[in-house]
Design a protein around this motif. Structure first.
Motif: not given
Length: 72
Positions: A42, A45-46, A63-64, A66-67, A70-71
């Motif tokens: 994770d 990705i960030v 985007k962060i 949404s990540l 989504g988790g």
């Protein structure tokens, strides 16, 4: 109280009477290891989102978020 009686009094070890918790410790270590791998993934990705120069700051934040959403 007689000192020799205290010194010669042999009580049983309390740890011998308890079941071993080695298996629980192994499971805990494995789950912590899994968690560590997930956190590293994770984080990478960030970090890649933050370092993406093609994205604006607002896009990076979106985007962060949404990540993260989504988790869940």
């Amino acid at each position: 109280m007689n000192l020799s009686k205290v010194l010669n009094d042999k009580t049983s070890c309390i740890f011998k009477d308890k079941p071993s918790c080695i298996e629980e410790l192994k499971e805990l270590a494995a789950s912590l290891g899994d968690r560590d791998v997930i956190l590293k993934k994770d984080y990478s990705i960030v970090k890649s989102v933050i370092n993406d120069s093609a994205l604006s700051n607002a896009q990076k934040i979106k985007k962060i978020k949404s990540l993260i959403d989504g988790g869940k």
